[in-house]
Design a protein around this motif. Structure first.
Motif, PDB file in Angstrom:
ATOM      1  N   ASN A 122       0.174  -0.868   0.048  1.00 12.41           N
ATOM      2  CA  ASN A 122       0.021   0.582   0.130  1.00 12.41           C
ATOM      3  C   ASN A 122       0.910   0.787  -0.155  1.00 12.41           C
ATOM      4  O   ASN A 122       0.241   2.166  -0.686  1.00 12.41           O
ATOM      5  CB  ASN A 122      -0.747   0.167   1.081  1.00 12.41           C
ATOM      6  N   LEU A 123       1.644   1.219   0.512  1.00 10.67           N
ATOM      7  CA  LEU A 123       3.070   2.701   0.758  1.00 10.67           C
ATOM      8  C   LEU A 123       3.905   3.136  -0.637  1.00 10.67           C
ATOM      9  O   LEU A 123       3.820   3.657  -0.515  1.00 10.67           O
ATOM     10  CB  LEU A 123       4.004   2.282   1.660  1.00 10.67           C
ATOM     11  N   ARG A 124       3.538   1.963  -0.861  1.00 11.53           N
ATOM     12  CA  ARG A 124       4.468   1.405  -2.888  1.00 11.53           C
ATOM     13  C   ARG A 124       3.540   2.332  -3.541  1.00 11.53           C
ATOM     14  O   ARG A 124       4.142   2.743  -4.627  1.00 11.53           O
ATOM     15  CB  ARG A 124       5.115   0.256  -3.317  1.00 11.53           C
ATOM     16  N   ARG A 125       2.427   2.290  -3.018  1.00  8.36           N
ATOM     17  CA  ARG A 125       1.600   2.875  -4.397  1.00  8.36           C
ATOM     18  C   ARG A 125       1.763   4.923  -4.490  1.00  8.36           C
ATOM     19  O   ARG A 125       2.066   5.748  -3.612  1.00  8.36           O
ATOM     20  CB  ARG A 125      -0.258   3.204  -4.390  1.00  8.36           C
ATOM     21  N   PRO A 126       1.796   4.652  -5.576  1.00  6.15           N
ATOM     22  CA  PRO A 126       2.024   6.302  -5.939  1.00  6.15           C
ATOM     23  C   PRO A 126       0.680   7.316  -5.049  1.00  6.15           C
ATOM     24  O   PRO A 126      -0.495   7.767  -4.583  1.00  6.15           O
ATOM     25  CB  PRO A 126       1.920   6.627  -7.586  1.00  6.15           C
ATOM     26  N   GLY A 127       2.022   8.070  -4.800  1.00  2.00           N
ATOM     27  CA  GLY A 127       1.405   9.414  -3.832  1.00  2.00           C
ATOM     28  C   GLY A 127       0.598   8.771  -2.419  1.00  2.00           C
ATOM     29  O   GLY A 127       0.040   9.891  -1.866  1.00  2.00           O
ATOM     30  N   ALA A 128       0.936   7.597  -1.830  1.00  2.00           N
ATOM     31  CA  ALA A 128       1.166   7.207  -0.781  1.00  2.00           C
ATOM     32  C   ALA A 128       1.319   7.480   0.383  1.00  2.00           C
ATOM     33  O   ALA A 128       1.132   7.514   1.411  1.00  2.00           O
ATOM     34  CB  ALA A 128       0.702   5.691  -0.227  1.00  2.00           C
ATOM     35  N   ALA A 144      17.195   0.944   1.369  1.00  6.97           N
ATOM     36  CA  ALA A 144      17.199   1.998   0.414  1.00  6.97           C
ATOM     37  C   ALA A 144      16.100   1.378  -1.146  1.00  6.97           C
ATOM     38  O   ALA A 144      15.722   1.777  -1.582  1.00  6.97           O
ATOM     39  CB  ALA A 144      18.469   2.160   0.042  1.00  6.97           C
ATOM     40  N   ASP A 145      16.274   0.208  -0.845  1.00  4.16           N
ATOM     41  CA  ASP A 145      15.618  -0.042  -1.877  1.00  4.16           C
ATOM     42  C   ASP A 145      14.509  -0.913  -1.814  1.00  4.16           C
ATOM     43  O   ASP A 145      13.327  -1.863  -2.219  1.00  4.16           O
ATOM     44  CB  ASP A 145      16.246  -1.605  -2.592  1.00  4.16           C
ATOM     45  N   TRP A 146      13.535  -0.006  -0.349  1.00  2.00           N
ATOM     46  CA  TRP A 146      12.113  -0.533  -0.560  1.00  2.00           C
ATOM     47  C   TRP A 146      11.242  -0.302  -1.055  1.00  2.00           C
ATOM     48  O   TRP A 146      10.333  -1.200  -1.061  1.00  2.00           O
ATOM     49  CB  TRP A 146      11.596  -0.116   1.479  1.00  2.00           C
ATOM     50  N   ASN A 147      11.640  -0.218  -2.042  1.00  2.00           N
ATOM     51  CA  ASN A 147      10.431   0.842  -3.445  1.00  2.00           C
ATOM     52  C   ASN A 147      11.171   0.849  -4.679  1.00  2.00           C
ATOM     53  O   ASN A 147      11.738   1.632  -4.970  1.00  2.00           O
ATOM     54  CB  ASN A 147       9.568   1.666  -2.935  1.00  2.00           C
ATOM     55  N   PRO A 148      11.666  -1.008  -5.152  1.00  2.00           N
ATOM     56  CA  PRO A 148      12.617   0.365  -6.304  1.00  2.00           C
ATOM     57  C   PRO A 148      11.725  -0.180  -7.558  1.00  2.00           C
ATOM     58  O   PRO A 148      11.214   0.199  -7.724  1.00  2.00           O
ATOM     59  CB  PRO A 148      13.691  -1.840  -6.644  1.00  2.00           C
ATOM     60  N   PRO A 149      12.293   0.928  -8.597  1.00  2.00           N
ATOM     61  CA  PRO A 149      12.036   0.499  -9.861  1.00  2.00           C
ATOM     62  C   PRO A 149      12.013  -0.183 -10.279  1.00  2.00           C
ATOM     63  O   PRO A 149      11.003  -0.415 -11.613  1.00  2.00           O
ATOM     64  CB  PRO A 149      12.832   1.786 -10.692  1.00  2.00           C
ATOM     65  N   TRP A 150      12.489  -1.793 -10.428  1.00  2.00           N
ATOM     66  CA  TRP A 150      12.083  -2.735 -10.498  1.00  2.00           C
ATOM     67  C   TRP A 150      11.117  -3.783 -10.282  1.00  2.00           C
ATOM     68  O   TRP A 150      10.925  -3.399  -8.789  1.00  2.00           O
ATOM     69  CB  TRP A 150      13.611  -3.364 -10.647  1.00  2.00           C
ATOM     70  N   PRO A 151      11.090  -4.683 -10.862  1.00  2.00           N
ATOM     71  CA  PRO A 151       9.784  -5.626  -9.930  1.00  2.00           C
ATOM     72  C   PRO A 151       9.982  -6.114  -8.165  1.00  2.00           C
ATOM     73  O   PRO A 151      11.355  -6.298  -8.332  1.00  2.00           O
ATOM     74  CB  PRO A 151       9.474  -6.694 -10.814  1.00  2.00           C
ATOM     75  N   ALA A 152       9.301  -5.864  -7.316  1.00  2.00           N
ATOM     76  CA  ALA A 152       9.536  -6.313  -6.388  1.00  2.00           C
ATOM     77  C   ALA A 152      10.137  -7.891  -6.178  1.00  2.00           C
ATOM     78  O   ALA A 152      10.839  -8.151  -4.984  1.00  2.00           O
ATOM     79  CB  ALA A 152       8.250  -6.203  -5.493  1.00  2.00           C
ATOM     80  N   GLN A 153       9.415  -8.729  -6.959  1.00  2.00           N
ATOM     81  CA  GLN A 153      10.222 -10.334  -6.786  1.00  2.00           C
ATOM     82  C   GLN A 153      11.097 -10.439  -7.378  1.00  2.00           C
ATOM     83  O   GLN A 153      12.180 -11.017  -6.754  1.00  2.00           O
ATOM     84  CB  GLN A 153       8.944 -11.421  -8.024  1.00  2.00           C
TER      85      GLN A 153
END
Length: 308
Positions: A122-128, A144-153
């Motif tokens: 939920n926190l990774r959603r835009p604007g959250a 630092a990579d909790w919300n990376p620009p690549w897939p979380a998987q």
């Protein structure tokens, strides 16, 4: 005189009501251990949940005196329920990170009885996190990579590789079939090292792999021929299975035992070293994908799990 008398009694009544509310809250905290009162809760005839909500409103509007604020804070009053919940979830997220080396948890992940995976998603959603820069900073400080620009998987697989290599697992032992936490880490790592896949990764992904010693495979060269036409011996790396099996046989012959400490390193006659304890653990983990020849070789050396 009448106006002053009315004013005095109104003020005095308000003070008495506030003192009564504070007293009820104190009793609630002593009994429940927290000043988080459900909105509909009543203490006797006092609608304590509504009273607490009104105190938060007054505090946020700047209508509360410092003395009253301090008295409520002494009881554990939390002015922002959202901040309190964030800190509670952040503590659970810390436990997850310490165990998994990443905050890119799957949505179904839980920690400390909290749905930490869904919370992070939920926190990774835009604007959250708009309006909460301190929340974002707290998460980035932890990972630092909790919300990376690549897939979380992708990040979850990388975190396992990073953990394994930090524990001194030899890179060559992470072969296809080595599975950790339900993920085929060996197959994933082999794929990342393919030149075509490597080229398709982002700069950030390549930097993280290189930081732990992972580099792309170089294209295999055709065997060179000498002037007489003979083919020179290949210098391509051999499978990690053969030296591991040789080290296991050597260890058993020398010690008479197959109980190998996890950190044990066995030196072969050619001077090469095999982290035998880790190698055995990896073979057992990927037993279902081992070929019949490899299982037979392991069983012949006395590993019962290979024969079962």
């Amino acid at each position: 005189m009448v106006a002053q008398w009315v004013s005095f009694n109104v003020i005095d009544t308000e003070r008495q009501d506030w003192a009564r509310g504070w007293s009820k809250l104190k009793a609630y905290v002593e009994r429940e251990g927290s000043a988080r009162v459900p909105y509909g809760h009543r203490e006797g005839s006092t609608p304590l949940g509504q009273w607490v909500a009104e105190q938060r409103r007054a505090y946020g509007a700047g209508e509360m005196s410092g003395l009253r604020a301090r008295r409520l804070e002494e009881l554990g009053m939390v002015w922002s329920v959202a901040d309190e919940r964030f800190q509670e979830n952040l503590e659970a997220a810390k436990g997850y990170y310490e165990e998994h080396w990443t905050l890119c948890a799957p949505r179904t992940a839980t920690m400390l009885d909290r749905p930490i995976g869904q919370w992070l998603a939920n926190l990774r959603r835009p604007g959250a996190l708009d309006g909460h820069p301190e929340w974002k900073a707290a998460l980035e400080t932890m990972d630092a990579d909790w919300n990376p620009p690549w897939p979380a998987q992708w990040q979850r697989h990388y975190a396992v590789v990073r953990e394994m290599l930090a524990e001194e697992t030899i890179l060559g032992y992470i072969e296809p079939g080595v599975t950790v936490r339900g993920m085929n880490i060996g197959r994933w790592l082999t794929r990342q090292r393919r030149p075509d896949v490597w080229a398709a990764l982002t700069d950030g992904q390549r930097e993280r792999l290189q930081a732990v010693g992972v580099l792309p495979h170089t294209p295999a060269l055709k065997p060179a021929q000498t002037e007489t036409g003979a083919v020179e011996p290949s210098t391509a790396p051999v499978s990690a299975f053969e030296p591991g099996a040789a080290a296991l046989a050597q260890y058993k012959t020398r010690t008479g035992s197959l109980t190998v400490p996890r950190g044990h390193v066995e030196q072969l006659p050619d001077g090469s070293e095999v982290r035998l304890g880790v190698w055995i653990m990896n073979q057992k983990t990927r037993r279902a994908t081992l070929t019949t020849d490899k299982l037979t070789a392991l069983a012949a050396r006395g590993l019962d799990w290979a024969a079962s």
